[in-house]
Structures are given as structure tokens and as C-alpha cells.
Scaffold this active site. Structure first.
Site, PDB file in Angstrom:
ATOM      1  N   LYS A  71       0.945  -1.202   0.019  1.00 32.82           N
ATOM      2  CA  LYS A  71       0.375   0.211   0.063  1.00 32.82           C
ATOM      3  C   LYS A  71       0.969   1.511   0.442  1.00 32.82           C
ATOM      4  CE  LYS A  71      -4.069  -1.767   2.078  1.00 32.82           C
ATOM      5  NZ  LYS A  71      -5.633  -1.569   3.089  1.00 32.82           N
ATOM      6  N   ASN A  92      -4.907   1.905  -1.489  1.00 35.57           N
ATOM      7  CA  ASN A  92      -5.797   0.961  -2.099  1.00 35.57           C
ATOM      8  C   ASN A  92      -6.809   0.460  -3.143  1.00 35.57           C
ATOM      9  OD1 ASN A  92      -7.963   2.261  -0.819  1.00 35.57           O
ATOM     10  ND2 ASN A  92      -9.158   0.361   0.133  1.00 35.57           N
ATOM     11  N   GLY A 131      -1.578   0.902  12.131  1.00 41.70           N
ATOM     12  CA  GLY A 131      -1.469   0.051  11.131  1.00 41.70           C
ATOM     13  C   GLY A 131      -2.165   0.786   9.981  1.00 41.70           C
ATOM     14  N   ALA A 133      -4.806  -0.153   8.229  1.00 46.77           N
ATOM     15  CA  ALA A 133      -6.328   0.540   8.066  1.00 46.77           C
ATOM     16  C   ALA A 133      -6.276   0.994   8.834  1.00 46.77           C
ATOM     17  CB  ALA A 133      -7.084  -1.297   8.103  1.00 46.77           C
ATOM     18  N   ARG A 154       0.192  -0.890  20.948  1.00 46.53           N
ATOM     19  CA  ARG A 154       1.381  -1.673  21.260  1.00 46.53           C
ATOM     20  C   ARG A 154       2.028  -0.623  21.400  1.00 46.53           C
ATOM     21  NH1 ARG A 154       2.734  -7.096  19.107  1.00 46.53           N
ATOM     22  NH2 ARG A 154       3.420  -5.768  17.254  1.00 46.53           N
ATOM     23  N   LYS A 158       3.675   5.489  17.790  1.00 49.04           N
ATOM     24  CA  LYS A 158       2.886   5.323  16.705  1.00 49.04           C
ATOM     25  C   LYS A 158       1.081   5.925  16.419  1.00 49.04           C
ATOM     26  CE  LYS A 158       3.438   1.231  13.551  1.00 49.04           C
ATOM     27  NZ  LYS A 158       3.157  -0.055  13.599  1.00 49.04           N
TER      28      LYS A 158
HETATM   29  P1  NAP Z   1      -0.508  -3.189  10.087  1.00 52.73           P
HETATM   30  O1  NAP Z   1       0.009  -1.966   9.658  1.00 52.73           O
HETATM   31  O2  NAP Z   1       0.668  -4.252  10.188  1.00 52.73           O
HETATM   32  O3  NAP Z   1      -1.136  -2.647  11.894  1.00 52.73           O
HETATM   33  C1  NAP Z   1      -0.792  -3.942  12.147  1.00 52.73           C
HETATM   34  C2  NAP Z   1      -1.747  -2.783  14.329  1.00 52.73           C
HETATM   35  O4  NAP Z   1      -1.505  -4.613  14.564  1.00 52.73           O
HETATM   36  C3  NAP Z   1      -0.719  -2.294  14.162  1.00 52.73           C
HETATM   37  O5  NAP Z   1      -1.385  -1.285  15.207  1.00 52.73           O
HETATM   38  C4  NAP Z   1       0.226  -3.326  15.178  1.00 52.73           C
HETATM   39  O6  NAP Z   1       1.103  -2.701  16.612  1.00 52.73           O
HETATM   40  C5  NAP Z   1      -0.953  -4.557  15.972  1.00 52.73           C
HETATM   41  N1  NAP Z   1      -0.432  -5.453  16.297  1.00 52.73           N
HETATM   42  C6  NAP Z   1      -0.106  -6.338  15.744  1.00 52.73           C
HETATM   43  N2  NAP Z   1      -0.172  -7.319  16.707  1.00 52.73           N
HETATM   44  C7  NAP Z   1       0.188  -7.334  17.454  1.00 52.73           C
HETATM   45  C8  NAP Z   1       0.216  -8.245  18.952  1.00 52.73           C
HETATM   46  N3  NAP Z   1       0.874  -9.020  18.736  1.00 52.73           N
HETATM   47  N4  NAP Z   1      -0.152  -6.950  19.887  1.00 52.73           N
HETATM   48  C9  NAP Z   1      -0.674  -6.013  20.424  1.00 52.73           C
HETATM   49  N5  NAP Z   1      -0.508  -5.298  19.460  1.00 52.73           N
HETATM   50  C10 NAP Z   1      -0.274  -5.577  17.697  1.00 52.73           C
HETATM   51  O7  NAP Z   1      -1.008  -3.944   9.255  1.00 52.73           O
HETATM   52  P2  NAP Z   1      -3.085  -3.332   8.767  1.00 52.73           P
HETATM   53  O8  NAP Z   1      -3.058  -3.175   7.043  1.00 52.73           O
HETATM   54  O9  NAP Z   1      -3.356  -1.840   9.432  1.00 52.73           O
HETATM   55  O10 NAP Z   1      -4.354  -4.668   8.999  1.00 52.73           O
HETATM   56  C11 NAP Z   1      -4.615  -4.955  10.696  1.00 52.73           C
HETATM   57  C12 NAP Z   1      -5.769  -6.060  10.596  1.00 52.73           C
HETATM   58  O11 NAP Z   1      -7.024  -5.633   9.746  1.00 52.73           O
HETATM   59  C13 NAP Z   1      -5.070  -7.380   9.388  1.00 52.73           C
HETATM   60  O12 NAP Z   1      -5.992  -8.436  10.238  1.00 52.73           O
HETATM   61  C14 NAP Z   1      -6.070  -7.008   8.148  1.00 52.73           C
HETATM   62  O13 NAP Z   1      -5.990  -8.220   7.754  1.00 52.73           O
HETATM   63  C15 NAP Z   1      -7.340  -6.363   8.621  1.00 52.73           C
HETATM   64  N6  NAP Z   1      -7.721  -5.506   7.949  1.00 52.73           N
HETATM   65  C16 NAP Z   1      -8.912  -5.335   6.581  1.00 52.73           C
HETATM   66  C17 NAP Z   1      -9.911  -4.782   6.099  1.00 52.73           C
HETATM   67  C18 NAP Z   1     -11.333  -4.870   5.726  1.00 52.73           C
HETATM   68  O14 NAP Z   1     -11.424  -5.058   4.641  1.00 52.73           O
HETATM   69  N7  NAP Z   1     -12.047  -5.549   6.781  1.00 52.73           N
HETATM   70  C19 NAP Z   1      -9.087  -4.003   5.334  1.00 52.73           C
HETATM   71  C20 NAP Z   1      -7.717  -3.797   6.088  1.00 52.73           C
HETATM   72  C21 NAP Z   1      -6.836  -4.612   6.597  1.00 52.73           C
HETATM   73  P3  NAP Z   1       2.206  -1.941  16.772  1.00 52.73           P
HETATM   74  O15 NAP Z   1       2.311  -0.551  15.324  1.00 52.73           O
HETATM   75  O16 NAP Z   1       2.743  -1.815  18.040  1.00 52.73           O
HETATM   76  O17 NAP Z   1       2.945  -2.398  15.663  1.00 52.73           O
END
Ligand code: NAP
Length: 274
Positions: A71, A92, A131, A133, A154, A158
């Protein structure tokens, strides 16, 4: 006679083999009699640029949806960015006919909440995660008429950076302080990847602190029922998984690609099909 070429669209990212996007868009092409097809193409940071510059034209690709981990890279490769993508530096949806990048996740979440019958006006919203999303979701929520928006993450830094980008009076805190924010939370949105396969909340007791008329939204759609949603359901708290948001954000992208905004009937049908 000149043979008319089928319009081709794709989701690009890695992994994409289990993506639901081809099912959503191919359903919409059929529904609206559009001679188009939608495929999934696995790409990574090393080959996305060559793909967009050289191959996309040759295969008559009109637009792409961009998923993890591309992205941010796609934003740097877009000729133009709409205002939200410019602010968040992420894309996206990329319209290859104009070279313009868009971000539709946050709008999709708001449309889904609307379809779910949840009015966010005057509500206290807690987003966990900061993150990709979460960025687009927090941007749209901050511009709605909510009473408050709190981002818990966490990595607190950020969350603070995200609050600065989005602007306005947004509270931020460490995810470990979650319990403190549950008692007056009306809408809890999980934007972390906690709950995806092999990874879940160690302690879900915060759910018991929520009001009975609150709403829990988990944007994860695989699995359909995360530990968070199971616990919310057990406590009779209304909840929703990320499939509805996935469909609704695709509707905004479809509007960019085809100039047609699908409606609730199509959303209901897709929820049954997917
Ligand atoms: P990303 O940019 O990698 O962000 C991940 C987030 O999760 C960060 O805030 C990270 O915290 C946190 N995190 C990950 N593991 C953790 C843990 N063990 N404990 C605490 N916090 C944790 O991912 P993203 O693109 O935003 O996507 C996030 C989720 O949304 C994914 O599951 C994705 O499949 C889903 N999603 C769904 C849609 C939909 O249309 N439904 C669209 C986009 C994404 P830190 O900052 O501390 O690392």
C-alpha cells in the site's frame, strides 16, 4: 472488425491467493453487465514498479486494488493521489486510466456501520491499532460527528503519530491501558492483527467492562469469528466481522473503476455468497 478488449482489474499484494476481491468484483461486473474480469496477482516490493510501468498496459489493466505489503509503495508509484491518500501516504485503489491512487478502507467501515444500523453520531469510539487500516478508519471517524475518538496501540508512539496526522482532539494511550477506556466506550474497533490465525488476545476480560448496548467491530474477516467476536457474542454485545467492511470498501473502489456505486441489496447478496 476490431475486437473489443475486456476490461481487466486485479488485486495485487502478497499473499493474494485467498483474496475475496475477485469474487466481489466479478459478481459486480456480472450484476451491472460490464465486460470486465478481475484477477489476483501476487507481487512484492521488488517487482510492483516494473509490473505497473511495463506489464499493466500490455494486459489492458484498468485498475488495481492494493493490499499488504504494497500500500505504501503503491502510493509512491501513483501519478496523483487523492487528498486522503496524499495525507496518509498509502493507496488501496489505483485507477490506472488516470494514475490516481485512493484509500477507501475508512469509508467502507463507515458505510458498513450504517448498514449495520449503528449511528456513530455523538458516540465514544475506541480504535485499537495504529497500522495501515487504522489510519484510514481514524481519519473518517475523526471527521464524523462522534463525541470522542481514542486510539490505543501497543507502540504508543505510532498512535500519537497517527493522531497528529489525522488532527483534532484525539486521545491516545498504550494498549495495555485498555480496561480504563471500556466503561464509556460505545464502539470498539479492532484494527490490529490480533485475532488472525495463530494469534489472539491473551485476556479478553475487557469485554465485560463494555456497556450492553455497545458495538464491537473486528475488521479481521479471516477467521470470520475471532476470539474478540466470540467473547462479545457471549456477552450479548452486538458485533460484526470485517467481511462487511471489505465489501463496502470495494463498493467505493468499484465506483472509481466503473462509475457505479452498488447498494445495500448487492451488499446483502455478497454477504451471503462470500
Ligand atoms: P498493519 O499496518 O501491519 O498494523 C498492524 C497493527 O496491529 C499495528 O497497530 C500493530 O501494533 C498491531 N499488532 C500486531 N500484532 C500485535 C500484537 N501481538 N499485540 C498488539 N498489537 C499488535 O496491518 P493493517 O494493514 O492495518 O491490518 C490490520 C488488520 O486489519 C489485518 O488483520 C487485516 O487483515 C485487517 N484488514 C481488514 C480490512 C477489511 O476490509 N476488513 C482492510 C484492511 C485490513 P504496533 O504498531 O505496536 O506494531
Amino acid at each position: 472488425m476490431k475486437k473489443l478488449q475486456k476490461k481487466i482489474f486485479a488485486v495485487i499484494g502478497n499473499p493474494v491467493s485467498h483474496s475475496k476481491s475477485p469474487d466481489i468484483y466479478n459478481y459486480l461486473f456480472k450484476k451491472y453487465n460490464i465486460d470486465g474480469t478481475y484477477i489476483a496477482i501476487e507481487l512484492n516490493e521488488e517487482n510492483i514498479e516494473q509490473f505497473l510501468k511495463e506489464f499493466a498496459k500490455g494486459m489492458n489493466l484498468k485498475g488495481v486494488n492494493v493490499t499488504m505489503p504494497l500500500k505504501e509503495k503503491a502510493a509512491t508509484l501513483s501519478r496523483r493521489l487523492d487528498s486522503l491518500s496524499g495525507l496518509l501516504k498509502t493507496v488501496n485503489t489505483l485507477d490506472l486510466t488516470t494514475g490516481t491512487g485512493y484509500t477507501t478502507d475508512g469509508k467502507g467501515l463507515l458505510l458498513s456501520l450504517n448498514y449495520q444500523g449503528f449511528d456513530i453520531t455523538g458516540k465514544n469510539v475506541v480504535v485499537i491499532g495504529a497500522g495501515g487500516a487504522a489510519k484510514s478508519i481514524c481519519y473518517e471517524i475523526a471527521r464524523s460527528k462522534v463525541n470522542s475518538l481514542t486510539i490505543l496501540n501497543r507502540t504508543l508512539l505510532k498512535a500519537k503519530e497517527l493522531a497528529d496526522i489525522v488532527g483534532g482532539a484525539i486521545k491516545t494511550d498504550d494498549l495495555s491501558k485498555m480496561d480504563e477506556y471500556m466503561h464509556d466506550c460505545d464502539l470498539l474497533i479492532n484494527c490490529t492483527s490480533i485475532g488472525m490465525k495463530g494469534n489472539d488476545f491473551e485476556d479478553l476480560s475487557f469485554i465485560h467492562l463494555l456497556k450492553k448496548n455497545s458495538f464491537v467491530y473486528d475488521i479481521i474477516y479471516e477467521p470470520r469469528k475471532t476470539g474478540l467476536l466470540k467473547e462479545a457474542e457471549k456477552n450479548n454485545i452486538k458485533c460484526c466481522n470485517g467481511l462487511d467492511m471489505l465489501i463496502c470498501q470495494a463498493f467505493y473502489a468499484f465506483e472509481i473503476f466503473a462509475g457505479i456505486m452498488p447498494d445495500k441489496e448487492e451488499r446483502d447478496e455478497l454477504l451471503n455468497i462470500l
